[in-house]
Enzyme design. Structure first.
Site, PDB file in Angstrom:
ATOM      1  N   TYR A 142      -1.205  -7.406   2.738  1.00  0.00           N
ATOM      2  CA  TYR A 142      -0.244  -8.510   2.633  1.00  0.00           C
ATOM      3  C   TYR A 142      -0.442  -9.541   3.745  1.00  0.00           C
ATOM      4  CZ  TYR A 142       2.363  -5.692  -0.785  1.00  0.00           C
ATOM      5  OH  TYR A 142       2.741  -4.949  -1.885  1.00  0.00           O
ATOM      6  N   LYS A 191      -5.690   6.325   0.220  1.00  0.00           N
ATOM      7  CA  LYS A 191      -6.661   6.381  -0.879  1.00  0.00           C
ATOM      8  C   LYS A 191      -8.031   6.587  -0.228  1.00  0.00           C
ATOM      9  CE  LYS A 191      -7.658   5.976  -5.259  1.00  0.00           C
ATOM     10  NZ  LYS A 191      -7.309   7.024  -6.221  1.00  0.00           N
ATOM     11  N   ASP A 223      -2.269   7.875  -5.815  1.00  0.00           N
ATOM     12  CA  ASP A 223      -2.022   8.084  -7.251  1.00  0.00           C
ATOM     13  C   ASP A 223      -1.315   9.419  -7.478  1.00  0.00           C
ATOM     14  OD1 ASP A 223      -4.415   8.990  -6.185  1.00  0.00           O
ATOM     15  OD2 ASP A 223      -5.564   8.807  -8.034  1.00  0.00           O
ATOM     16  N   ASP A 247       5.303  -0.239  -0.294  1.00  0.00           N
ATOM     17  CA  ASP A 247       6.091  -1.165  -1.103  1.00  0.00           C
ATOM     18  C   ASP A 247       6.374  -0.526  -2.462  1.00  0.00           C
ATOM     19  OD1 ASP A 247       7.284  -3.408  -2.101  1.00  0.00           O
ATOM     20  OD2 ASP A 247       5.477  -4.649  -2.152  1.00  0.00           O
ATOM     21  N   ASP A 251       9.992   1.875  -3.703  1.00  0.00           N
ATOM     22  CA  ASP A 251      10.767   1.466  -4.885  1.00  0.00           C
ATOM     23  C   ASP A 251      10.871   2.612  -5.880  1.00  0.00           C
ATOM     24  OD1 ASP A 251      11.478  -1.058  -4.172  1.00  0.00           O
ATOM     25  OD2 ASP A 251      10.486  -2.063  -5.838  1.00  0.00           O
TER      26      ASP A 251
END
Ligand code: NAD
Length: 356
Positions: A142, A191, A223, A247, A251
């Site tokens: 980001y 990852k 994942d 992020d 959520d």
């Protein structure tokens, strides 16, 4: 003790819910002998209307001079047509950067009384749920280099994921410190089978873990983590991860609880400074109608007492007051299923303050 707090009510339901959270905070002050001195400042749409910009310098100065910041929420349809850089939500990125808020803490807790609100089957959640997602907030993709370029396949765009060892080290320490106060289990999500930045992340987290021999560290690919959160969320205690993975996973974790109006969050800087806010937005559809659930903001005050002021007993009192009022059957419209007593924003705030 006296503590100073910069208060940003913001837009939509922000002022409604912040008013209730302050009511509860001052009740804690009366009961435990503390003074909370608040200074209200503008950010978001309210700041655009008053000053032309979403994050006035005065707001930054007051926040920096305070012990902590309490934020309602910003944004709304009135400002939706402004260009990206001028929108109210831009204030959030600006505040995080100005205040050096590098660690975002989002608890996902299921209150026994509200278990039915979860989209997961009761047997998956038997025994409750209490997870904290620790998300790196000021690095990664980001904030990395970005741009557009011509390629063999035509115009292309890119964003770069990069982490410095020190950025990983400081967020890992936050996660391990948190685990020490909880169930002593950290799951680091990355990852590393694909990304070289994730391999650095994994190595540094393992180094930090050596300083916390009592804490169990697991590594998990993102994942798999997304899958495990709905398959067996009770296996998690503290999840630590990068900005983009956090992020998404935070959520997902909050959705499991089913109650957006119940979830607080903290964003921490070096030292004990922090900004505290509910995870939800400004809910313009119910603003000013005495319908918003103030509990997430009230629990955010609880996090402020615990993490910035180090007032554990006072924070416990806030959490216990919320539990008591739920157990008594009081529900704001977002939680109401036909049973118990329907109450508005102000009544809910007063009930929780009275239960302190
Ligand atoms: P939202 O979280 O504001 O609302 C989503 C839904 O949840 C709405 O139906 C709303 O009524 C309900 N809801 C949210 N909080 C509630 C509460 N405390 N009590 C009862 N119901 C509640 O998300 P959105 O509709 O996508 O966004 C609305 C505005 O908020 C947008 O301008 C968005 O950019 C902004 N936003 C701000 C923040 C922030 O300030 N941190 C975060 C997310 C969204």
């Amino acid at each position: 003790m006296n503590y100073t707090i910069a208060v940003i009510p913001g837009d939509g339901i922000g002022p409604d819910i912040v008013e209730q959270a302050l009511k509860v905070m001052h009740k804690v002050g009366d009961k435990f002998g503390h003074t909370f001195t608040c200074q209200t400042v503008l950010a978001g749409g309210a700041a655009i209307d008053a000053t032309g910009g979403c994050l006035p310098q005065e707001t930054i100065d007051v926040c920096k001079a305070s012990d902590a910041v309490l934020l309602g929420a910003v944004g709304g349809p009135k400002w939706d047509n402004l260009p990206g850089g001028e929108r109210p939500e831009r204030a959030l990125l600006g505040i995080r950067k100005e205040l050096g808020l590098f660690a975002n803490l989002r608890p996902a807790v299921i209150f026994e009384e509200l278990a039915a609100a979860s989209p997961l089957k009761p047997e998956i959640l038997a025994g409750g749920l209490d997870i904290v997602v620790v998300r790196e907030l000021t690095g990664g993709i980001y904030f990395g280099e970005r741009g557009t370029k011509e390629t063999d396949l035509g115009p292309a765009a890119y964003d770069v994921e990069m982490y410095a060892e020190e950025e990983v080290r400081r967020i890992a320490k936050v996660a391990f410190d948190m685990a020490m106060k909880r169930n002593k289990h950290v799951t680091s999500v990355d990852k590393a089978n694909v990304l070289v930045s994730s391999r650095l992340w994994r190595r540094v987290v393992a180094e930090v873990a050596k300083d916390y021999p009592e804490v169990t560290l697991d590594n998990m690919y993102v994942d798999n983590a997304a899958m495990q959160l709905v398959r067996n969320p009770r296996q998690f205690d503290v999840i630590v991860t990068s900005n983009i993975f956090g992020d998404i996973l935070s959520d997902e974790a909050s959705q499991i609880t089913g109650s957006i109006g119940m979830l607080p969050s903290a964003s921490l800087a070096k030292g004990n400074f922090g900004m505290y806010e509910p995870i939800h937005g400004s809910a313009p559809d119910i603003a000013g109608q005495n319908k918003a659930n103030p509990t997430a903001t009230i629990l955010s005050v609880g996090m402020m007492l615990r993490y910035t002021f180090g007032l554990g007993a006072e924070a416990d009192a806030v959490d216990a007051a919320v539990k008591t009022v739920l157990a008594q059957g009081y529900r704001t419209p977002d939680l109401y299923t036909g049973e118990g007593t329907l109450v508005g924003t102000a009544e809910m705030g007063q009930l929780i303050a009275d239960a302190i």
